[in-house]
Design a protein around this motif. Structure first.
Motif, mmCIF file in Angstrom:
data_model
loop_
_atom_site.group_PDB
_atom_site.id
_atom_site.type_symbol
_atom_site.label_atom_id
_atom_site.label_comp_id
_atom_site.label_asym_id
_atom_site.label_seq_id
_atom_site.Cartn_x
_atom_site.Cartn_y
_atom_site.Cartn_z
ATOM 1 N N TYR A 31 0.990 -1.152 -0.062
ATOM 2 C CA TYR A 31 0.229 -0.109 0.454
ATOM 3 C C TYR A 31 0.950 1.094 0.183
ATOM 4 C CZ TYR A 31 -4.082 -3.200 0.862
ATOM 5 O OH TYR A 31 -5.338 -3.739 0.421
ATOM 6 N N TYR A 32 0.653 1.896 -0.723
ATOM 7 C CA TYR A 32 1.302 3.095 -1.056
ATOM 8 C C TYR A 32 -0.036 4.494 -0.885
ATOM 9 C CZ TYR A 32 4.555 0.567 -3.558
ATOM 10 O OH TYR A 32 5.608 -0.436 -3.941
ATOM 11 N N CYS A 33 0.924 5.322 -0.077
ATOM 12 C CA CYS A 33 0.601 6.844 0.323
ATOM 13 C C CYS A 33 0.837 8.021 -0.649
ATOM 14 C CB CYS A 33 1.415 7.478 1.278
ATOM 15 S SG CYS A 33 0.560 9.049 2.322
ATOM 16 N N ASN A 34 -0.527 8.442 -1.175
ATOM 17 C CA ASN A 34 -0.335 9.723 -2.671
ATOM 18 C C ASN A 34 -0.556 11.119 -1.771
ATOM 19 O OD1 ASN A 34 -1.795 10.540 -5.167
ATOM 20 N ND2 ASN A 34 0.127 10.233 -5.759
ATOM 21 N N VAL A 35 0.915 11.848 -2.573
ATOM 22 C CA VAL A 35 0.799 13.326 -1.687
ATOM 23 C C VAL A 35 -0.306 14.028 -3.289
ATOM 24 C CG1 VAL A 35 0.177 15.350 -0.957
ATOM 25 C CG2 VAL A 35 0.589 13.382 0.639
ATOM 26 N N VAL A 36 -0.956 14.893 -3.540
ATOM 27 C CA VAL A 36 -0.913 15.486 -4.847
ATOM 28 C C VAL A 36 -0.994 17.909 -4.515
ATOM 29 C CG1 VAL A 36 -2.144 16.576 -6.966
ATOM 30 C CG2 VAL A 36 -1.682 13.992 -6.338
ATOM 31 N N GLY A 37 -0.226 18.042 -4.892
ATOM 32 C CA GLY A 37 -0.563 19.507 -4.227
ATOM 33 C C GLY A 37 0.655 20.632 -5.133
ATOM 34 N N TYR A 38 0.581 21.420 -4.300
ATOM 35 C CA TYR A 38 1.608 23.019 -5.409
ATOM 36 C C TYR A 38 2.084 23.691 -4.673
ATOM 37 C CZ TYR A 38 -2.943 21.904 -8.319
ATOM 38 O OH TYR A 38 -4.552 21.122 -8.788
ATOM 39 N N ASP A 39 3.307 24.063 -5.672
ATOM 40 C CA ASP A 39 3.952 24.736 -4.348
ATOM 41 C C ASP A 39 3.898 25.783 -4.567
ATOM 42 O OD1 ASP A 39 6.501 24.413 -7.352
ATOM 43 O OD2 ASP A 39 5.096 25.573 -7.651
ATOM 44 N N ARG A 40 4.712 27.247 -4.510
ATOM 45 C CA ARG A 40 4.124 28.448 -4.101
ATOM 46 C C ARG A 40 3.340 29.295 -5.206
ATOM 47 N NH1 ARG A 40 4.675 30.712 0.872
ATOM 48 N NH2 ARG A 40 5.219 29.500 2.629
ATOM 49 N N ASN A 41 4.420 28.288 -6.523
ATOM 50 C CA ASN A 41 4.520 28.697 -7.998
ATOM 51 C C ASN A 41 3.886 28.294 -8.813
ATOM 52 O OD1 ASN A 41 6.351 30.716 -8.036
ATOM 53 N ND2 ASN A 41 7.904 28.763 -7.707
ATOM 54 N N LEU A 42 2.467 27.315 -7.905
ATOM 55 C CA LEU A 42 1.065 26.553 -8.999
ATOM 56 C C LEU A 42 1.222 25.411 -9.052
ATOM 57 C CD1 LEU A 42 -1.563 29.121 -8.965
ATOM 58 C CD2 LEU A 42 -1.093 28.122 -6.840
ATOM 59 N N GLN A 43 2.763 25.511 -9.024
ATOM 60 C CA GLN A 43 2.745 23.903 -10.104
ATOM 61 C C GLN A 43 3.005 22.764 -9.501
ATOM 62 O OE1 GLN A 43 4.722 23.898 -13.103
ATOM 63 N NE2 GLN A 43 3.841 26.589 -12.978
ATOM 64 N N PRO A 44 2.195 22.048 -10.245
ATOM 65 C CA PRO A 44 1.719 20.346 -9.785
ATOM 66 C C PRO A 44 2.957 20.047 -8.630
ATOM 67 C CG PRO A 44 1.298 20.768 -11.889
ATOM 68 C CD PRO A 44 1.870 21.874 -11.338
ATOM 69 N N GLN A 45 2.488 19.125 -7.799
ATOM 70 C CA GLN A 45 3.550 18.283 -7.537
ATOM 71 C C GLN A 45 3.122 17.034 -6.846
ATOM 72 O OE1 GLN A 45 4.731 21.186 -3.838
ATOM 73 N NE2 GLN A 45 6.785 21.050 -4.877
ATOM 74 N N ASN A 46 4.070 15.971 -7.044
ATOM 75 C CA ASN A 46 2.933 14.935 -6.358
ATOM 76 C C ASN A 46 4.584 13.640 -5.760
ATOM 77 O OD1 ASN A 46 1.308 12.053 -6.594
ATOM 78 N ND2 ASN A 46 1.923 12.185 -9.091
ATOM 79 N N PHE A 47 3.697 12.997 -4.596
ATOM 80 C CA PHE A 47 4.108 12.458 -4.109
ATOM 81 C C PHE A 47 3.854 11.241 -3.946
ATOM 82 C CE2 PHE A 47 7.225 15.983 -2.892
ATOM 83 C CZ PHE A 47 6.644 17.274 -3.511
ATOM 84 N N TRP A 48 5.014 10.673 -2.847
ATOM 85 C CA TRP A 48 4.639 8.810 -2.668
ATOM 86 C C TRP A 48 5.116 8.223 -1.958
ATOM 87 C CZ3 TRP A 48 0.944 6.057 -5.468
ATOM 88 C CH2 TRP A 48 0.495 6.901 -6.926
ATOM 89 N N GLY A 49 5.043 7.491 -0.700
ATOM 90 C CA GLY A 49 5.149 6.943 -0.096
ATOM 91 C C GLY A 49 7.077 5.767 -0.517
#
Length: 120
Positions: free
Chosen positions: A93-111
């Motif tokens: 099982y993997y955790c995933n987080v999708v967000g944005y940096d201060r420049n509103l660029q998308p970010q995608n992170f995985w555990g």
């Protein structure tokens, strides 16, 4: 440096329960969605459950009524409560987080993934 720290996997008998937790280490300007995916041997990674910032959730049909996803926006954590576990829930099982940096660029992170094994 953002990391997702997962915990809570393990071995459980069919019908049992486990709770997975994921905490965001580091700073993300804005988190949009938090989710759990899983990957069983020989299969593609699939979405298990996701929760949006406003609280909207969605689940894979195979886990509806058994799993519950929850998030704490203040702590940047997401949990997955898994009940009535079945052998077919066995996977990493993997955790995933999708967000944005201060420049509103998308970010995608995985555990790093946590193993869940359902077996008698």
């Amino acid at each position: 440096q953002v990391q997702l720290v997962e915990s809570g996997g393990g071995l459980v008998q069919p019908g049992g329960s486990l709770r997975l937790s994921c905490a965001v280490s580091g700073s993300i300007f804005s988190i949009r969605s938090m989710a759990w995916y899983r990957q069983a041997p020989g299969k593609q990674r699939e979405l298990v459950a996701a929760v949006q910032r406003g609280g909207t959730t969605n689940y894979a049909d195979s886990v509806k009524g058994r799993f519950t996803i929850s998030r704490d926006n203040a702590k940047n954590t997401v949990d997955l409560q898994m009940n009535s576990l079945k052998p077919e829930d066995t996977a990493v099982y993997y955790c995933n987080v999708v967000g944005y940096d201060r420049n509103l660029q998308p970010q995608n992170f995985w555990g790093q993934g946590t193993q869940v094994t359902v077996s008698s």
